[in-house]
Design an enzyme around this catalytic site. Structure first.
Site, short mmCIF file in Angstrom:
data_model
loop_
_atom_site.label_atom_id
_atom_site.label_comp_id
_atom_site.label_asym_id
_atom_site.label_seq_id
_atom_site.Cartn_x
_atom_site.Cartn_y
_atom_site.Cartn_z
CD GLU A 41 -3.02 1.19 2.07
OE1 GLU A 41 -3.17 0.00 2.75
OE2 GLU A 41 -2.69 2.07 2.48
CG ASP A 57 1.27 -17.17 11.38
OD1 ASP A 57 0.46 -15.99 11.41
OD2 ASP A 57 0.81 -18.24 11.92
CE LYS A 94 -6.21 -1.24 5.94
NZ LYS A 94 -5.26 -0.26 5.03
CG HIS A 119 -4.19 7.72 0.41
ND1 HIS A 119 -4.39 6.01 1.11
CD2 HIS A 119 -2.61 8.01 1.52
CE1 HIS A 119 -4.46 6.35 2.42
NE2 HIS A 119 -2.99 6.16 2.35
C1 MEV Z 1 -5.48 3.58 5.33
O1 MEV Z 1 -4.17 2.28 4.63
C2 MEV Z 1 -5.73 3.36 7.13
C3 MEV Z 1 -6.29 4.72 7.43
O2 MEV Z 1 -7.76 4.84 6.78
C4 MEV Z 1 -6.14 4.44 8.75
C5 MEV Z 1 -6.84 5.82 9.89
O3 MEV Z 1 -7.68 5.62 9.71
O4 MEV Z 1 -6.41 5.25 10.88
C6 MEV Z 1 -5.48 5.73 6.97
#
Ligand code: MEV
Length: 451
Positions: A89, A300, A284, A397
């Site tokens: 990513e 792992d 995430k 991004h």
């Molecule tokens: C994107 O891979 C991760 C984010 O969405 C994490 C977040 O919102 O804290 C930017």
């Protein structure tokens, strides 16, 4: 004409690698020759290395390549690390690097290992009186430990082994269901094989113990071992990573003063503690960083993720793994995360790149690696929240997305420079970039012709 395709196959695993590729290429693709070439193009040029990679899995045809990058300047407990990260990513490595640099001038990351205990269970059923079972358990426990002495010998020499074995009565949840819940110290290894070998032997000892004990009669002599397996939930294999500084040292962000930034940041973390929808995305982002290091060191990642998410739900609601406190003029941000990782055993030393990753990190112990991973997770979370409460994440991004599309279109350096300037004010999408590059190339052609 559409080719007749054979979608199922017998004895596939026994075919040679070339024959497997041929079968796949001929039966699933329009252009088999191209696919054969493509799959083979990702083979390691060194046949010995390729054999090692093939050995990690089954029916291997080729390698799936992922970017291997580094995030330098991670100041953790006074040591500076250059952290290897495997991730597909865009922006993750850049974000980790920028957060690492930011905190390196504000004291860096401090970590504390809260525990290193791992868990394994033997699930069994038994029809008898629990009180009798409870009474014989100390004897049984002795036998369980005695029978595994040959398996635990090396681990004990390294300071680890079986820490304890408990008997749990689970019959209120499932008729006749009991558990041996064992805890282990596995030192620098993740310990899955060690734990599972012990547990399977526990299962055998358990069965024999009941069969051969004069205390039990008839049905009571029969123990039915349902399964023996480690638990990937390791809440006591836990590390805390923290960053903190006086609020004014945070500096200004995109026209926002440090006080306002700290307040907004703190609220953003609290929202992720309150709301599972936000918590999932928040965590995430943390795993963007952690998984990348877990992959780079061939640990792992499925175990790490499932454990992390279970831990995030430990009070019954899924919550943020990180926490923030803005108090008495100080901004404090930390994460508590269970990380059952190893720096010996498993693939950590067998995978050639994982071996290099560990060397790059100075051949850390498992606890040092836990500290590094937790710090990277916290850095990643800091970077994401910093963007979210200031500019939003799309700015960064979209720039990376634009560069990826330009790369795909084989844009020259000059075309890339022009496109980056143009798309500062335009929305980036595959078609908008394709059209822009087409116009650029067209205009260039016309001006070349004119000259
Ligand atoms: C994107 O891979 C991760 C984010 O969405 C994490 C977040 O919102 O804290 C930017």
């Amino acid at each position: 004409m559409e080719q007749k395709r054979q979608k199922s196959v017998k004895g596939f695993s026994k075919l040679s690698k070339e024959d497997k590729i041929n079968w796949i290429a001929n039966n699933f693709f329009q252009n088999p020759t191209l696919v054969q070439k493509e799959l083979m193009s990702f083979w390691h040029p060194n046949a010995k290395q390729q054999k090692i990679l093939d050995g990690f899995s089954e029916n291997t045809l080729s390698n799936f390549v992922m970017p291997y990058g580094v995030a330098p300047n991670f100041l953790i407990n006074g040591h500076t690390y250059c952290v290897p990260m495997v991730i597909e990513e865009s922006s993750v490595v850049a974000a980790a690097s920028s957060a690492a640099k930011f905190w390196s001038t504000r004291g860096g990351f401090k970590t504390e290992i809260i525990g290193t205990t791992k868990i394994g269970q033997v699930h069994f059923s038994w029809e008898g009186n629990y009180e009798t079972l409870k009474a014989v358990f100390p004897k049984l426990k002795e036998k369980l430990i005695e029978d595994t002495l040959h398996i635990t010998a090396n681990m004990r020499k390294r300071g680890g082994g079986i820490l304890d074995i408990e008997l749990l009565n689970m019959t209120h949840l499932e008729p006749n269901y009991y558990q041996l819940k064992a805890s282990f110290e596995t030192c620098d290894s993740m310990g899955a094989n060690f734990i599972n070998s012990n547990l399977e032997l526990f299962g055998k000892t358990l069965t024999h113990f009941f069969q051969n004990s004069s205390l039990f009669k008839g049905k009571e002599q029969e123990v039915n071992v349902i399964m023996a397996i480690l638990s990937n939930y390791t809440p006591d294999c836990l590390v805390r990573a923290t960053v903190e500084c006086p609020i004014e040292q945070l500096g200004n962000f995109e026209g926002m003063d440090s006080k306002m930034f700290a307040r907004k940041f703190n609220t953003a973390v609290n929202i992720a503690r309150i709301d599972p929808y936000r918590a999932t995305t928040h965590n995430k982002g943390i795993f963007n960083g952690i998984d990348a290091v877990v992959l780079a060191t061939a640990n792992d990642f499925r175990a790490i993720e499932s454990c992390g998410h279970a831990y995030a739900s430990r009070d019954g609601q899924y919550r943020s793994l990180s926490q923030c406190l803005v108090e008495h003029g100080v901004f404090k941000f930390w994460i508590d995360i269970p990380l059952a990782v190893g720096t010996v055993g498993g693939l950590t030393r067998l995978h050639p790149m994982a071996n290099r990753s560990l060397e790059l990190l100075g051949n850390p112990s498992a606890t040092e690696l836990m500290s590094i991973m937790a710090s990277v997770g916290l850095a990643q979370n800091f970077a994401a929240l910093k963007s979210l409460v200031t500019t939003g994440i799309q700015k960064g991004h979209m720039k990376m997305h634009l560069l990826n599309i330009l790369n795909h279109m084989e844009a020259s350096e000059a075309e890339t420079k022009q496109a980056v300037i143009f798309f500062e004010k335009e929305a980036v999408s595959f078609s908008s970039v394709r059209d822009y590059i087409a116009t650029l190339r067209n205009n260039n052609q016309i001006s070349t012709l004119k000259n």
